[in-house]
Design a protein around this motif. Structure first.
Motif, short mmCIF file in Angstrom:
data_model
loop_
_atom_site.label_atom_id
_atom_site.label_comp_id
_atom_site.label_asym_id
_atom_site.label_seq_id
_atom_site.Cartn_x
_atom_site.Cartn_y
_atom_site.Cartn_z
N ALA A 140 0.86 -1.18 0.00
CA ALA A 140 0.00 0.00 0.00
C ALA A 140 0.90 1.23 0.00
CB ALA A 140 -0.92 0.02 1.22
N ASN A 141 0.33 2.34 -0.43
CA ASN A 141 1.06 3.60 -0.46
C ASN A 141 0.30 4.61 0.37
OD1 ASN A 141 2.28 5.98 -1.03
ND2 ASN A 141 2.38 5.68 -3.21
N VAL A 142 0.93 5.13 1.41
CA VAL A 142 0.29 6.09 2.30
C VAL A 142 0.57 7.52 1.85
CG1 VAL A 142 0.23 6.94 4.68
CG2 VAL A 142 0.41 4.48 4.23
N LYS A 143 1.78 7.75 1.33
CA LYS A 143 2.17 9.10 0.93
C LYS A 143 3.22 8.99 -0.17
CE LYS A 143 3.79 13.43 2.99
NZ LYS A 143 4.21 14.07 4.25
N GLU A 144 2.94 9.62 -1.30
CA GLU A 144 3.88 9.56 -2.42
C GLU A 144 3.92 10.90 -3.12
OE1 GLU A 144 4.77 6.24 -5.69
OE2 GLU A 144 2.81 7.14 -5.93
N HIS A 145 5.08 11.25 -3.63
CA HIS A 145 5.26 12.50 -4.38
C HIS A 145 4.80 13.71 -3.57
CE1 HIS A 145 6.26 10.04 -7.77
NE2 HIS A 145 5.05 9.54 -7.85
N ALA A 146 5.07 13.71 -2.30
CA ALA A 146 4.70 14.85 -1.47
C ALA A 146 5.54 16.06 -1.84
CB ALA A 146 4.89 14.52 0.02
N PRO A 147 4.96 17.24 -1.78
CA PRO A 147 5.77 18.43 -2.07
C PRO A 147 6.81 18.65 -0.98
CG PRO A 147 3.58 19.05 -1.30
CD PRO A 147 3.58 17.56 -1.46
N LEU A 148 7.92 19.23 -1.37
CA LEU A 148 8.94 19.56 -0.38
C LEU A 148 8.41 20.67 0.52
CD1 LEU A 148 12.15 19.59 -2.59
CD2 LEU A 148 11.58 17.97 -0.80
N PRO A 149 8.71 20.61 1.80
CA PRO A 149 8.28 21.70 2.69
C PRO A 149 9.07 22.97 2.35
CG PRO A 149 9.59 20.08 3.89
CD PRO A 149 9.40 19.56 2.49
N VAL A 150 8.38 24.02 2.05
CA VAL A 150 9.02 25.26 1.63
C VAL A 150 8.88 26.28 2.75
CG1 VAL A 150 9.02 27.13 -0.07
CG2 VAL A 150 8.48 24.80 -0.79
N GLY A 151 10.01 26.73 3.28
CA GLY A 151 9.99 27.76 4.31
C GLY A 151 9.67 27.25 5.69
N THR A 152 9.86 25.94 5.90
CA THR A 152 9.66 25.37 7.23
C THR A 152 10.89 24.56 7.56
OG1 THR A 152 8.67 23.31 6.48
CG2 THR A 152 7.17 25.18 6.79
N SER A 153 10.93 24.05 8.76
CA SER A 153 12.05 23.20 9.14
C SER A 153 11.79 21.75 8.76
CB SER A 153 12.27 23.30 10.65
OG SER A 153 11.12 22.85 11.33
#
Length: 157
Positions: A140-153
């Motif tokens: 199963a796939n829970v999270k894929e191709h998530a955007p990079l966090p921009v401006g956070t740690s």
């Protein structure tokens, strides 16, 4: 990079085909300054490129496999040969160099277990210095191709 640049990056990660006009509207700029900022982000390498997000399942590659490889030697010549060999295998989507028990972690998209067996026997095991292969199949796939966090740690709030 300021808050507007970060907003541009977040929007482009959601929809890389957004028109400049729509992007400008979403980030609160007029089209010309918005386009200048996008071009600057591209020129600086922050935006590395654009691509289509394809469905592996629709392309007949429904199985995702993670493979850990261990090497018996770690010379520069060996690692170059191993990495060049891995780059040449079309079904290998990602290859990461690891610290720990394994030397490499591969992400593979494949059509069937029979195709995976063939890939391991004919391509992976034939790479000189590969001493161990450990396989995990994703069911199963829970999270894929998530955007990079921009401006956070790295944490989403």
């Amino acid at each position: 990079m300021d808050a507007i640049d970060r907003a541009i990056l977040r929007e482009l990660q959601k929809d890389g085909r957004i028109s400049n006009q729509d992007l400008a509207d979403r980030v609160g700029l007029s089209p010309s300054p918005c386009l200048r900022r996008v071009k600057t982000l591209e020129a600086s390498g922050v935006i590395a490129g654009y691509r289509a997000d394809l469905s592996a399942k629709a392309l007949g590659l429904p199985i995702t496999v993670f493979v850990e490889l261990g090497l018996d030697r770690h010379t520069n010549e060996t690692t170059k040969l191993v990495e060049d060999s891995i780059r040449a295998i079309a079904n290998v989507l990602e290859c990461h160099v690891l610290a720990g028990d394994a030397d490499y972690l591969l992400k593979i998209a494949i059509g069937s277990l029979e195709e995976y067996e063939s890939l391991i026997r004919s391509e992976i095991r034939s790479i000189p210095s590969v001493a161990s292969v450990r396989t995990s199949f994703a069911y199963a796939n829970v999270k894929e191709h998530a955007p990079l966090p921009v401006g956070t740690s790295g944490r989403r709030k």
